[in-house]
Design a protein around this motif. Structure first.
Motif, PDB file in Angstrom:
ATOM      1  N   VAL B 152     -32.754 -83.264 -16.422  1.00  0.00           N
ATOM      2  CA  VAL B 152     -32.637 -82.055 -15.276  1.00  0.00           C
ATOM      3  C   VAL B 152     -31.349 -82.235 -14.380  1.00  0.00           C
ATOM      4  N   ALA B 153     -31.024 -83.543 -14.008  1.00  0.00           N
ATOM      5  CA  ALA B 153     -30.033 -83.544 -13.121  1.00  0.00           C
ATOM      6  C   ALA B 153     -28.622 -82.999 -13.672  1.00  0.00           C
ATOM      7  N   MET B 155     -28.515 -80.661 -15.917  1.00  0.00           N
ATOM      8  CA  MET B 155     -28.623 -79.309 -16.156  1.00  0.00           C
ATOM      9  C   MET B 155     -28.322 -78.587 -14.811  1.00  0.00           C
ATOM     10  N   SER B 156     -28.463 -79.309 -13.608  1.00  0.00           N
ATOM     11  CA  SER B 156     -28.146 -78.779 -12.373  1.00  0.00           C
ATOM     12  C   SER B 156     -26.816 -78.918 -11.834  1.00  0.00           C
ATOM     13  N   VAL B 157     -25.951 -79.484 -12.593  1.00  0.00           N
ATOM     14  CA  VAL B 157     -24.609 -79.447 -12.247  1.00  0.00           C
ATOM     15  C   VAL B 157     -23.886 -78.460 -12.825  1.00  0.00           C
ATOM     16  N   SER B 158     -23.165 -77.911 -12.117  1.00  0.00           N
ATOM     17  CA  SER B 158     -22.312 -76.574 -12.595  1.00  0.00           C
ATOM     18  C   SER B 158     -21.552 -77.043 -13.656  1.00  0.00           C
ATOM     19  N   LEU B 160     -18.594 -75.907 -14.165  1.00  0.00           N
ATOM     20  CA  LEU B 160     -17.201 -76.143 -13.566  1.00  0.00           C
ATOM     21  C   LEU B 160     -16.864 -77.353 -13.055  1.00  0.00           C
ATOM     22  N   PHE B 161     -17.971 -78.088 -12.661  1.00  0.00           N
ATOM     23  CA  PHE B 161     -17.651 -79.456 -12.181  1.00  0.00           C
ATOM     24  C   PHE B 161     -17.151 -80.468 -13.422  1.00  0.00           C
ATOM     25  N   ARG B 209     -33.429 -81.855 -23.191  1.00  0.00           N
ATOM     26  CA  ARG B 209     -34.772 -81.508 -22.847  1.00  0.00           C
ATOM     27  C   ARG B 209     -35.520 -80.529 -23.680  1.00  0.00           C
TER      28      ARG B 209
END
Lengths: 462, 325
Positions: B152-153, B155-158, B160-161, B209
Motif C-alpha cells: 500500500v505504501a 502504491m501511494s508513492v508517485s 515520478l518519485f 496486492r
C-alpha cells in the motif's frame, strides 16, 4: 471585498452537500449504518479519515474565493469601487504572511541565507550568500542563536500542539467515547468507533501543525522555490487542486456512468448494444493519448476565446474542469461496465420481478429499486479512484497536458523542481515537500478506500 | 476457433471506425484548421496569408467531409476526412510537422520501445506473482501483514518519485549507469537497465496486492482443502493448484497489455531519453504536432483491440472449459 465563486468551487460545495445528504440518508438505512459502523471501527480507516479531513479543511478554505477591494484612487468617480484582478481565497488570507514574504530565489528550509551567491555591492564587494529578506530576519545581523531560536520555536510549537489537543482528549473522555480496551470489548461488530486512533492521529497532526506555525513566523519552513515563493505555501495550495481532480472527476462522470450502465443493463436490446459499443470505442483509445488530444484541443478553444474569462483564475479554473471532464470521459467506462453487470443481476431479483408484476413503470423501477442498490458500487468507485487520480494529475502536468501551468499543483511543483536535483549542491526541498504531501494524501485515501470497500462489498458480508 | 477469430476481427472494424470518428471530431470539428493554424503560428501577428500557407502545406485547406467543387470520386477523396482519417486504415499517416514520414518514424522507434517494455513486462509479472505467492504462503502472519503494508505504501508513492529518485541515486550519486540516452545493439543494456528496474519497482506494489487477493480467494476453495487432505505439500498446492487456477483472472489483466508494449512508456522514455514511441508521443504533444498524436491514437486503439482478441484466445489455452464460438 467581492465574493467570487468559481465553477470548481461550486462543484466542490455541491459534492460536500451530496456527501452530507448521503450520510444523513444512510443513517436511516440499517444495512448502510452497519457498513459505516464497520468503517468506523477500523483504526486505520479512522486515522486515515482524520488525515483526509485535515486536507479537506485546507482544500475547502482554499475554495472560498474573493477579490479584494482596491483602495480608492483619485480620478475614479465616487461610488464606483474597483476590485483587484487577483482572485484570493480564505486560505490565502490565513497564510498571507507566507504568500507575501517572498525571497529572491531558492533558499533551503529554515535557512537565513540565500541559496545562490551574489555579488554584494555594499560592504566592499566579493561574492557571498546574501541574507534572506524574511527568513530569520528577526535574528539581527549577527545571527546570534540561530539554532537556539529554532529549538525554542520547536518547543513552543509542540506546546501549542498539546494545548490544542488536550480539549479534544477531555471531550472524548467525558463523553466516554473511548473504547474500554485496545481491541474493543471483544464483540467485533458492535465495537464502537476507533476514537483512540483519531485522537492519536490528531495529536500527531496538531504537533506537526504547531511546530510548523511556530517556525513559519520567522523562517521559510520548507524553503523557497526558484522565484522565491515559500514552498510550504505552494504545497498547501496544491492540496485543493489534488482534491478537486480526485473528487470532481468522479462527480462529473457519475451521472453518465450511472445512467448508461443502468440503461444498458435494464433495458437491454439495441440500447445495450449501442452503449457497449460506445464504451468499447472510448476504452480502446489509450487514456493518455485521448487526454492529450482533448487537452490540446481544449487549449486551442481557451486560447482563441479569451473573452469568455474575466480573470486568469477563471481561465485556469476552466482548464482544471476541462481536465476533470476529460479524465472522467476516459474513466467512466469501467464503472459503467460494473453497473451494467450489477443491474443485469438485480433485474432478475424477486422484488424487481414483483414490482414489474404490479405494473410499476420502468423508470420508477430503475429509480426506486435498482439505483439504491447500485450505490455501494458507486461509493466504492468514488473512493478507489481518488488516489489514482491524484497521482495521475502529477504525471499529466509533467507531460504538459495537466492543469494550467499557473495553477499551483503537485504536478506543476514537481515539474518546476525536477531539473534542480542536478544542481550542486542540489535543491531537494520542493520535490521532497510535494512528494511527501502527495504521499500522505494518497496513502490516507488508499487506506480509507480499503476499509470502505471491505465494509460495503456484499461479497465480504459474512 | 478460426471462425471466431475472423468474426472478432470483423467486429473490430466498427470500433476502429468509431475511434477514427472521435479523433476526427476532436481534431477538426471542435476546432477549425484556422484555429489550429493560429495557435501554431502564435495568436498575435498572424496574417490570413500565413494561415492559408500553413493549411496548404499540411493539406488542411480541403473541405471537411464533402468536396463539392471536385468531380466524381474526388468529391469524397479530396477532403480532410479521407486524406487524414480514412487513409489511416491503410497505415498511411502522412507527414509530421518536421516533414518526416510518420509511418517510417514509427517502425524505427518501435525497437527501443520494445527493448524497455518487454523486460519490464516479463520481470514485473514474474516478480509480482512470486511476491504474491510468498505472501500467500505466509498468510495471516506478521510477514504477510508487513508485505501488504509495504504494497500500500509503494502504491501511494508517485511514479515520478521512483524515476526522479532512482535517476538521482543510481546515476548521479553512485555513477553506476548513464542518466539517460540510448545506443543500438548490445550497448543498449547499460541504458535500459535502470529504466527497467524503476518501472518494475514502481508497478510492483499494486500488482502484488491484486494477485495476493486472487490467490487468497483461490486458497479458500474446496479443491485446495482436498489437495491438502490427500497429503500434498503446501508448495505443491500453491504451485500446482492455486497458481494455475488464479492464472485466469491474471491473464485478463495482463494479455491485453502485450500489444500495447509497442507503444512504450511515455514517462520512462522521456525521462531516460530513449528514442521510442513513448517519447515520440510526448514530443509531439509538447510540439502540438496534431498529425503524430492522431496517428498514435489510431495505433494505440488498434493494438488494444488486438489485445482483447489475444485475451479471449488465451482463455481457451489456460481454461479448457472455455469454448469460443
Amino acid at each position: 471585498m467581492k465574493v467570487v465563486i468559481l465553477w470548481s468551487d461550486a462543484l466542490l460545495f455541491l459534492l460536500l452537500a451530496l456527501v452530507f445528504i448521503g450520510g444523513w440518508w444512510s443513517r436511516r438505512q440499517a444495512h448502510l449504518r452497519d457498513a459505516w459502523r464497520k468503517v468506523g471501527a477500523s483504526a486505520t480507516a479512522m486515522a486515515a479519515t482524520t488525515v483526509l479531513a485535515t486536507f479537506l479543511l485546507v482544500g475547502v478554505l482554499d475554495s472560498l474565493h474573493y477579490r479584494e477591494r482596491l483602495p480608492d484612487v483619485g480620478g475614479v468617480p465616487a461610488g464606483s469601487t474597483n476590485y483587484s484582478n487577483e482572485v484570493l481565497s480564505a486560505l490565502d488570507a490565513v497564510l498571507s504572511p507566507l504568500r507575501t514574504r517572498s525571497e529572491k530565489t531558492y533558499s533551503a528550509p529554515l535557512a537565513t541565507y540565500l541559496f545562490a551567491k551574489e555579488s554584494l555591492d555594499a560592504g566592499g564587494g566579493g561574492r557571498d550568500f546574501p541574507r534572506l529578506r524574511h527568513g530569520g530576519a528577526h535574528l539581527g545581523a549577527q545571527l546570534d542563536g540561530h539554532g537556539g531560536d529554532i529549538a525554542m520555536r520547536v518547543l513552543k510549537g509542540l506546546g501549542l500542539g498539546v494545548a490544542l489537543w488536550l480539549p479534544l482528549w477531555f471531550f472524548a473522555r467525558r463523553k466516554k467515547l473511548m473504547r474500554s480496551g485496545i481491541h474493543g470489548d471483544g464483540a467485533g461488530d458492535t465495537a464502537g468507533p476507533a476514537v483512540g486512533a483519531v485522537l492519536v492521529t490528531a495529536l500527531v497532526l496538531l504537533l506537526i501543525a504547531g511546530v510548523v506555525v511556530a517556525l513559519a513566523q520567522g523562517y521559510h519552513v520548507l524553503g523557497t522555490d526558484k522565484v522565491g515563493q515559500d514552498v510550504l505555501y505552494l504545497t498547501l495550495k496544491s492540496i485543493r487542486t489534488g482534491l478537486l481532480i480526485g473528487t470532481l472527476t468522479t462527480l462529473i462522470m457519475l451521472p453518465a456512468a450511472v445512467l448508461l450502465g443502468m440503461l444498458a443493463g435494464y433495458v437491454g436490446g439495441w440500447v445495450d448494444d449501442a452503449i457497449q459499443y460506445l464504451y468499447t470505442v472510448l476504452n480502446s483509445i489509450p487514456g493518455v493519448l485521448l487526454i492529450a488530444a482533448a487537452v490540446l484541443m481544449m487549449q486551442v478553444i481557451i486560447d482563441t476565446h479569451p473573452e469568455w474569462f474575466a480573470s486568469s483564475a477563471e481561465r485556469a479554473d476552466a482548464r482544471l474542469l476541462a481536465l476533470c471532464l476529460i479524465l472522467g470521459v476516459t474513466s467512466w467506462t469501467g464503472l459503467a461496465r460494473l453497473l451494467r453487470g450489477e443491474t443485469l443481476k438485480l433485474r432478475e431479483m424477486d422484488y424487481v420481478q414483483a414490482a414489474q408484476a404490479f405494473g410499476v413503470g420502468r423508470l420508477a423501477i430503475m429509480l426506486r429499486h435498482i439505483l439504491p442498490n447500485l450505490m455501494h458500487i458507486v461509493l466504492i468507485a468514488l473512493v478507489m479512484d481518488f488516489s489514482g487520480l491524484v497521482l495521475a494529475e502529477a504525471v499529466l502536468s509533467y507531460v504538459g497536458i495537466g492543469v494550467d501551468p499557473n495553477t499551483i499543483s503537485f504536478g506543476t511543483m514537481i515539474n518546476a523542481a525536477r531539473m534542480e536535483l542536478a544542481r550542486e549542491p542540489m535543491v531537494w526541498w520542493s520535490l521532497a515537500a510535494a512528494f511527501a504531501f502527495m504521499f500522505a494524501l494518497v496513502l490516507a485515501a488508499n487506506l480509507l478506500a480499503d476499509a470502505v470497500r471491505d465494509a460495503f462489498d456484499p461479497r465480504n458480508a459474512g | 476457433m478460426l471462425a471466431y477469430i475472423v468474426r472478432r476481427l470483423l467486429y473490430a472494424i466498427p470500433i476502429l471506425i468509431g475511434v477514427n470518428l472521435i479523433t476526427f471530431a476532436l481534431f477538426f470539428v471542435v476546432n477549425s484548421p484556422d484555429d489550429m493554424a493560429r495557435m501554431q503560428l502564435g495568436v498575435k501577428r498572424v496574417t490570413p496569408e500565413a494561415i492559408e500557407k500553413w493549411k496548404v502545406e499540411r493539406g488542411y485547406d480541403k473541405p471537411l467531409l464533402w468536396n463539392a467543387q471536385a468531380g466524381g470520386a474526388a468529391r469524397a477523396t479530396e477532403t480532410i476526412f479521407f486524406q487524414k482519417s480514412a487513409k489511416m486504415f491503410a497505415f498511411d499517416f502522412g507527414r509530421a510537422d518536421d516533414g518526416r514520414d510518420i509511418a517510417r518514424e514509427i517502425t524505427t522507434r518501435m525497437m527501443p520501445s520494445l527493448a524497455v517494455a518487454i523486460p519490464v513486462f516479463v520481470l514485473g509479472l514474474f516478480s509480482a506473482v512470486s511476491f504474491a505467492l510468498l505472501l500467500v504462503y505466509f498468510r495471516a502472519s506478521y510477514l504477510d501483514f508487513a508485505g501488504v503494508v509495504l504494497c500500500v505504501a509503494m502504491m501511494s508513492v508517485s511514479g515520478l518519485f521512483y524515476i526522479i529518485g532512482g535517476q538521482w541515486l543510481v546515476s548521479k550519486i553512485w555513477h553506476l549507469v548513464p542518466i539517460s540516452g540510448y545506443a543500438g545493439g548490445l550497448d543498449a543494456a547499460k541504458f535500459i537497465i535502470l529504466p527497467v528496474v524503476i518501472s518494475v519497482i514502481g508497478g510492483i506494489g499494486s500488482s502484488t496486492r491484486w494477485y495476493r487477493t486472487l490467490f487468497l480467494e483461490e486458497v479458500s476453495k474446496d479443491y485446495v482443502r482436498t489437495a491438502r487432505a490427500k497429503g500434498l505439500s503446501e508448495r505443491a498446492v500453491l504451485f500446482g493448484h492455486v497458481l494455475r487456477n488464479a492464472l485466469i483472472p491474471i491473464l485478463t489483466g495482463v494479455v491485453v497489455l502485450i500489444p500495447l508494449l509497442f507503444m512504450g512508456s511515455l514517462l520512462i522514455e522521456s525521462f531516460f531519453g530513449i528514442p521510442g514511441l513513448g517519447s515520440y508521443t510526448i514530443d509531439a504533444i509538447n510540439a502540438q504536432d496534431f498529425a503524430v498524436v492522431r496517428a498514435m491514437v489510431f495505433i494505440g486503439s488498434l493494438l488494444y483491440i488486438v489485445g482483447l482478441l489475444l485475451t479471449d484466445i488465451s482463455y481457451t489455452l489456460v481454461d479448457p472449459r472455455v469454448r469460443l464460438q
